[in-house]
Design an enzyme around this catalytic site. Structure first.
Site, PDB file in Angstrom:
ATOM      1  N   SER A 113      71.075 -15.778  38.024  1.00 43.69           N
ATOM      2  CA  SER A 113      72.161 -15.444  38.955  1.00 43.69           C
ATOM      3  C   SER A 113      72.044 -16.368  40.167  1.00 43.69           C
ATOM      4  CB  SER A 113      72.026 -13.984  39.403  1.00 43.69           C
ATOM      5  OG  SER A 113      70.852 -13.835  40.174  1.00 43.69           O
ATOM      6  N   TYR A 155      55.897 -31.317  38.711  1.00 44.69           N
ATOM      7  CA  TYR A 155      57.299 -31.430  38.260  1.00 44.69           C
ATOM      8  C   TYR A 155      58.254 -31.651  39.435  1.00 44.69           C
ATOM      9  CZ  TYR A 155      57.372 -26.262  38.917  1.00 44.69           C
ATOM     10  OH  TYR A 155      57.270 -24.985  39.402  1.00 44.69           O
ATOM     11  N   PRO A 196      49.121 -29.617  42.209  1.00 47.95           N
ATOM     12  CA  PRO A 196      48.116 -29.114  41.255  1.00 47.95           C
ATOM     13  C   PRO A 196      48.690 -29.010  39.839  1.00 47.95           C
ATOM     14  CG  PRO A 196      48.557 -27.520  43.048  1.00 47.95           C
ATOM     15  CD  PRO A 196      49.657 -28.536  43.045  1.00 47.95           C
ATOM     16  N   ARG A 207      54.047 -14.779  35.927  1.00 49.77           N
ATOM     17  CA  ARG A 207      55.456 -15.193  35.998  1.00 49.77           C
ATOM     18  C   ARG A 207      55.770 -16.435  35.174  1.00 49.77           C
ATOM     19  NH1 ARG A 207      53.717 -13.276  40.943  1.00 49.77           N
ATOM     20  NH2 ARG A 207      55.019 -11.577  41.742  1.00 49.77           N
TER      21      ARG A 207
HETATM   22  C1  HXC Z   1      65.744 -14.081  35.624  1.00 48.19           C
HETATM   23  C2  HXC Z   1      65.039 -13.124  37.615  1.00 48.19           C
HETATM   24  C3  HXC Z   1      63.713 -13.031  37.113  1.00 48.19           C
HETATM   25  C4  HXC Z   1      63.461 -13.498  35.773  1.00 48.19           C
HETATM   26  C5  HXC Z   1      63.738 -12.243  39.136  1.00 48.19           C
HETATM   27  N1  HXC Z   1      64.986 -12.626  38.870  1.00 48.19           N
HETATM   28  N2  HXC Z   1      62.934 -12.489  38.084  1.00 48.19           N
HETATM   29  N3  HXC Z   1      66.041 -13.645  36.889  1.00 48.19           N
HETATM   30  N4  HXC Z   1      64.516 -14.017  35.077  1.00 48.19           N
HETATM   31  N5  HXC Z   1      62.262 -13.439  35.228  1.00 48.19           N
HETATM   32  C6  HXC Z   1      66.149 -12.496  39.727  1.00 48.19           C
HETATM   33  C7  HXC Z   1      66.501 -11.043  40.009  1.00 48.19           C
HETATM   34  O1  HXC Z   1      67.264 -10.483  38.956  1.00 48.19           O
HETATM   35  C8  HXC Z   1      67.302 -11.164  41.315  1.00 48.19           C
HETATM   36  O2  HXC Z   1      68.621 -11.588  41.089  1.00 48.19           O
HETATM   37  C9  HXC Z   1      66.602 -12.326  42.020  1.00 48.19           C
HETATM   38  O3  HXC Z   1      65.880 -13.049  41.014  1.00 48.19           O
HETATM   39  C10 HXC Z   1      65.631 -11.838  43.073  1.00 48.19           C
HETATM   40  O4  HXC Z   1      64.688 -10.983  42.439  1.00 48.19           O
HETATM   41  P1  HXC Z   1      63.890  -9.877  43.256  1.00 48.19           P
HETATM   42  O5  HXC Z   1      62.907  -9.269  42.329  1.00 48.19           O
HETATM   43  O6  HXC Z   1      64.842  -8.958  43.944  1.00 48.19           O
HETATM   44  O7  HXC Z   1      63.186 -10.749  44.417  1.00 48.19           O
HETATM   45  P2  HXC Z   1      61.842 -10.544  45.197  1.00 48.19           P
HETATM   46  O8  HXC Z   1      61.377  -9.100  45.095  1.00 48.19           O
HETATM   47  O9  HXC Z   1      62.055 -11.134  46.545  1.00 48.19           O
HETATM   48  O10 HXC Z   1      60.768 -11.407  44.384  1.00 48.19           O
HETATM   49  C11 HXC Z   1      60.771 -12.814  44.432  1.00 48.19           C
HETATM   50  C12 HXC Z   1      60.320 -13.435  43.104  1.00 48.19           C
HETATM   51  C13 HXC Z   1      58.973 -12.839  42.647  1.00 48.19           C
HETATM   52  C14 HXC Z   1      60.258 -14.943  43.340  1.00 48.19           C
HETATM   53  C15 HXC Z   1      61.379 -13.126  42.053  1.00 48.19           C
HETATM   54  O11 HXC Z   1      58.589 -13.466  41.441  1.00 48.19           O
HETATM   55  C16 HXC Z   1      57.869 -13.007  43.673  1.00 48.19           C
HETATM   56  O12 HXC Z   1      57.723 -12.162  44.563  1.00 48.19           O
HETATM   57  N6  HXC Z   1      57.085 -14.075  43.593  1.00 48.19           N
HETATM   58  C17 HXC Z   1      55.998 -14.394  44.547  1.00 48.19           C
HETATM   59  C18 HXC Z   1      54.784 -14.961  43.907  1.00 48.19           C
HETATM   60  C19 HXC Z   1      55.010 -16.039  42.866  1.00 48.19           C
HETATM   61  O13 HXC Z   1      56.136 -16.236  42.387  1.00 48.19           O
HETATM   62  N7  HXC Z   1      53.917 -16.691  42.500  1.00 48.19           N
HETATM   63  C20 HXC Z   1      53.924 -17.749  41.515  1.00 48.19           C
HETATM   64  C21 HXC Z   1      53.861 -19.065  42.172  1.00 48.19           C
HETATM   65  S1  HXC Z   1      53.280 -20.169  40.971  1.00 48.19           S
HETATM   66  P3  HXC Z   1      69.882 -10.556  40.972  1.00 48.19           P
HETATM   67  O14 HXC Z   1      71.093 -11.435  41.023  1.00 48.19           O
HETATM   68  O15 HXC Z   1      69.698  -9.876  39.641  1.00 48.19           O
HETATM   69  O16 HXC Z   1      69.777  -9.603  42.144  1.00 48.19           O
HETATM   70  C22 HXC Z   1      53.986 -21.639  41.041  1.00 48.19           C
HETATM   71  C23 HXC Z   1      53.256 -22.590  40.080  1.00 48.19           C
HETATM   72  C24 HXC Z   1      54.032 -23.695  39.505  1.00 48.19           C
HETATM   73  O17 HXC Z   1      54.872 -21.918  41.760  1.00 48.19           O
HETATM   74  C25 HXC Z   1      53.297 -24.570  38.512  1.00 48.19           C
HETATM   75  C26 HXC Z   1      52.384 -23.906  37.520  1.00 48.19           C
HETATM   76  C27 HXC Z   1      51.639 -24.857  36.632  1.00 48.19           C
HETATM   77  P1  NAP Z   2      50.303 -16.577  43.984  1.00 47.35           P
HETATM   78  O1  NAP Z   2      48.944 -15.980  44.039  1.00 47.35           O
HETATM   79  O2  NAP Z   2      51.426 -15.755  43.452  1.00 47.35           O
HETATM   80  O3  NAP Z   2      50.660 -17.060  45.465  1.00 47.35           O
HETATM   81  C1  NAP Z   2      51.931 -17.042  46.018  1.00 47.35           C
HETATM   82  C2  NAP Z   2      51.821 -16.422  47.409  1.00 47.35           C
HETATM   83  O4  NAP Z   2      53.064 -16.569  48.075  1.00 47.35           O
HETATM   84  C3  NAP Z   2      51.494 -14.934  47.389  1.00 47.35           C
HETATM   85  O5  NAP Z   2      50.334 -14.695  48.157  1.00 47.35           O
HETATM   86  C4  NAP Z   2      52.706 -14.274  48.044  1.00 47.35           C
HETATM   87  O6  NAP Z   2      52.310 -13.181  48.881  1.00 47.35           O
HETATM   88  C5  NAP Z   2      53.289 -15.425  48.862  1.00 47.35           C
HETATM   89  N1  NAP Z   2      54.718 -15.282  49.090  1.00 47.35           N
HETATM   90  C6  NAP Z   2      55.708 -15.108  48.165  1.00 47.35           C
HETATM   91  N2  NAP Z   2      56.893 -14.962  48.760  1.00 47.35           N
HETATM   92  C7  NAP Z   2      56.655 -15.060  50.094  1.00 47.35           C
HETATM   93  C8  NAP Z   2      57.493 -14.979  51.248  1.00 47.35           C
HETATM   94  N3  NAP Z   2      58.818 -14.781  51.144  1.00 47.35           N
HETATM   95  N4  NAP Z   2      56.920 -15.123  52.481  1.00 47.35           N
HETATM   96  C9  NAP Z   2      55.584 -15.319  52.593  1.00 47.35           C
HETATM   97  N5  NAP Z   2      54.758 -15.403  51.551  1.00 47.35           N
HETATM   98  C10 NAP Z   2      55.291 -15.263  50.306  1.00 47.35           C
HETATM   99  O7  NAP Z   2      50.305 -17.924  43.137  1.00 47.35           O
HETATM  100  P2  NAP Z   2      49.381 -19.232  43.198  1.00 47.35           P
HETATM  101  O8  NAP Z   2      49.247 -19.691  41.802  1.00 47.35           O
HETATM  102  O9  NAP Z   2      48.161 -18.993  43.999  1.00 47.35           O
HETATM  103  O10 NAP Z   2      50.326 -20.262  43.946  1.00 47.35           O
HETATM  104  C11 NAP Z   2      49.989 -20.814  45.209  1.00 47.35           C
HETATM  105  C12 NAP Z   2      50.703 -22.135  45.398  1.00 47.35           C
HETATM  106  O11 NAP Z   2      50.245 -23.080  44.446  1.00 47.35           O
HETATM  107  C13 NAP Z   2      52.213 -22.075  45.248  1.00 47.35           C
HETATM  108  O12 NAP Z   2      52.836 -22.934  46.187  1.00 47.35           O
HETATM  109  C14 NAP Z   2      52.440 -22.612  43.860  1.00 47.35           C
HETATM  110  O13 NAP Z   2      53.728 -23.162  43.679  1.00 47.35           O
HETATM  111  C15 NAP Z   2      51.356 -23.674  43.810  1.00 47.35           C
HETATM  112  N6  NAP Z   2      50.968 -24.099  42.458  1.00 47.35           N
HETATM  113  C16 NAP Z   2      50.220 -23.276  41.693  1.00 47.35           C
HETATM  114  C17 NAP Z   2      49.823 -23.703  40.434  1.00 47.35           C
HETATM  115  C18 NAP Z   2      48.932 -22.869  39.560  1.00 47.35           C
HETATM  116  O14 NAP Z   2      48.625 -23.303  38.440  1.00 47.35           O
HETATM  117  N7  NAP Z   2      48.481 -21.705  39.996  1.00 47.35           N
HETATM  118  C19 NAP Z   2      50.230 -24.962  39.979  1.00 47.35           C
HETATM  119  C20 NAP Z   2      51.029 -25.763  40.784  1.00 47.35           C
HETATM  120  C21 NAP Z   2      51.391 -25.321  42.043  1.00 47.35           C
HETATM  121  P3  NAP Z   2      53.241 -11.900  49.154  1.00 47.35           P
HETATM  122  O15 NAP Z   2      53.723 -11.432  47.837  1.00 47.35           O
HETATM  123  O16 NAP Z   2      52.314 -10.958  49.869  1.00 47.35           O
HETATM  124  O17 NAP Z   2      54.350 -12.365  50.051  1.00 47.35           O
END
Ligand code: HXC
Ligand code: NAP
Length: 296
Positions: A113, A155, A196, A207
């Site tokens: 969305s 990426y 990383p 996720r």
């Molecule tokens: C499709 C999704 C979805 C999914 C959420 N949404 N998950 N859509 N597939 N799996 C949609 C919801 O339906 C909603 O849209 C919108 O996204 C917002 O979702 P909410 O749950 O209301 O948002 P929120 O509670 O603020 O949560 C944010 C989040 C969540 C990003 C969705 O995952 C989160 O809190 N993440 C924080 C930590 C995190 O992501 N860590 C990983 C980082 S790792 P609609 O329209 O339905 O309302 C990383 C590593 C990269 O970056 C490289 C790895 C090798």
């Molecule tokens: P993680 O534990 O999920 O860390 C993400 C952090 O972001 C959480 O502590 C979360 O805390 C915080 N966060 C999310 N939304 C936020 C908001 N709106 N405001 C403030 N804080 C917020 O995942 P991670 O793997 O350690 O990732 C850390 C970083 O490394 C990220 O930038 C990710 O893209 C990068 N990275 C990770 C990997 C990997 O393999 N793990 C690879 C490449 C890059 P709250 O939920 O309390 O807000």
């Protein structure tokens, strides 16, 4: 000595106060723990104060030192200002900022969305910009030569399907890193980034590699160095980039991924070729070379 050990000497970050966004979990927590061990004061901020406080209690017992926790959604400028004010009140100044907070999940893009795109881009790109801007203004006004470290991904420049909002946002963060590194060099402010590869964390794995996927695909088999990263390796690089040892480095993005990103190399598929096949291939190429010389 090995990569799972701390690399810098004791006191390498003495007298520095470093804000780590998303420092309550995952890689942010590991970096914060190591900065603390090296003598820095640490400020942890993210949305969930209870998670930050649990991490702070753990670090104060296992590592020691000073940790401040402030709830902050990086999408909200007034909450960022509150972190800055709280940090100055407790520690007197800010020396470093690690933009580590992120939101991400895998999904076919056509299933997303508008809000799903916004939520990721707002945390990663807008949040990183807001925090950097707020701390940068404070540094410029107070003549402090601060350091920013942005946690990116590989990426950001290769692109990647199924994580398009994250790829767009992380690419923007890289553009910001390089742009501001030049613009703010006059003020002695440095900005660098780490890209990383896979470092197992609960947040990323839940996720990005839910059980269904992790049973089917393994990272180890895709990575030239045949393993995932260890948190201490990333913390070592981060500590170096936050320390004065990296004083001549700015605008740099360092990849730490066991060679994963190199897989795009056009002939890397030749990894599958056996020694016997190489004998025969070498012979075919040499024969072709001889034949073409004869016909010249
Ligand atoms: C499709 C999704 C979805 C999914 C959420 N949404 N998950 N859509 N597939 N799996 C949609 C919801 O339906 C909603 O849209 C919108 O996204 C917002 O979702 P909410 O749950 O209301 O948002 P929120 O509670 O603020 O949560 C944010 C989040 C969540 C990003 C969705 O995952 C989160 O809190 N993440 C924080 C930590 C995190 O992501 N860590 C990983 C980082 S790792 P609609 O329209 O339905 O309302 C990383 C590593 C990269 O970056 C490289 C790895 C090798
Ligand atoms: P993680 O534990 O999920 O860390 C993400 C952090 O972001 C959480 O502590 C979360 O805390 C915080 N966060 C999310 N939304 C936020 C908001 N709106 N405001 C403030 N804080 C917020 O995942 P991670 O793997 O350690 O990732 C850390 C970083 O490394 C990220 O930038 C990710 O893209 C990068 N990275 C990770 C990997 C990997 O393999 N793990 C690879 C490449 C890059 P709250 O939920 O309390 O807000």
């Amino acid at each position: 000595m090995t990569y799972t050990e701390g690399m810098l000497r004791d006191g390498a970050l003495n007298n520095k106060t470093i804000i780590v966004t998303g420092g309550g979990t995952g890689l942010g927590k590991s970096m914060a723990a190591y900065f603390l061990k090296l003598g820095a004061n640490i400020v942890l901020c993210s949305r969930r104060l209870e998670v930050l406080e649990a991490t702070a209690r753990e670090l104060e017992v296992t590592v020691g030192g000073n940790v401040l926790c402030v709830a902050c959604d990086v999408r909200k400028p007034e909450q960022i200002e509150n972190v800055i004010a709280g940090t100055i009140e407790k520690f007197g100044r800010i020396d470093g900022l690690v933009n580590n907070s992120a939101g991400n999940f895998i999904s076919p893009t056509e299933r997303l969305s508008y809000k799903a795109v916004d939520v990721v881009v707002d945390i990663v790109l807008r949040g990183t910009y807001y925090f950097t801007l707020a701390v940068g203004k404070y540094w410029i006004e107070n003549n402090i030569k601060g350091t920013v470290l942005n946690i990116s991904t590989t990426y950001a420049w290769t692109g990647s399907g199924w994580v398009v909002p994250s790829a767009m946002a992380k690419a923007g963060v890289l553009a910001m890193t390089k742009s501001l590194a030049f613009e703010w060099a006059d003020h002695g402010i440095r900005l660098n980034a780490i890209a990383p590869g896979p470092f197992p964390t609960k947040g990323a794995w839940e996720r990005l590699f839910p059980e269904e996927l992790s049973k089917k695909f393994s990272f180890e088999s895709r990575i030239p160095l045949e393993r995932v990263g260890d948190h201490q390796e990333l913390a070592n690089l981060a500590a170096y980039l936050m320390s004065d040892f990296s004083a001549y480095m700015t605008g740099e993005v360092i990849t730490l991924d066991g060679g994963e990103v190199l897989a795009a190399g056009q002939f890397n598929f030749l990894k599958e070729v056996t020694d016997d096949q190489w004998d025969s291939i070498e012979e075919q190429i040499k024969t072709a070379n001889r034949n073409s010389k004869k016909s010249e």
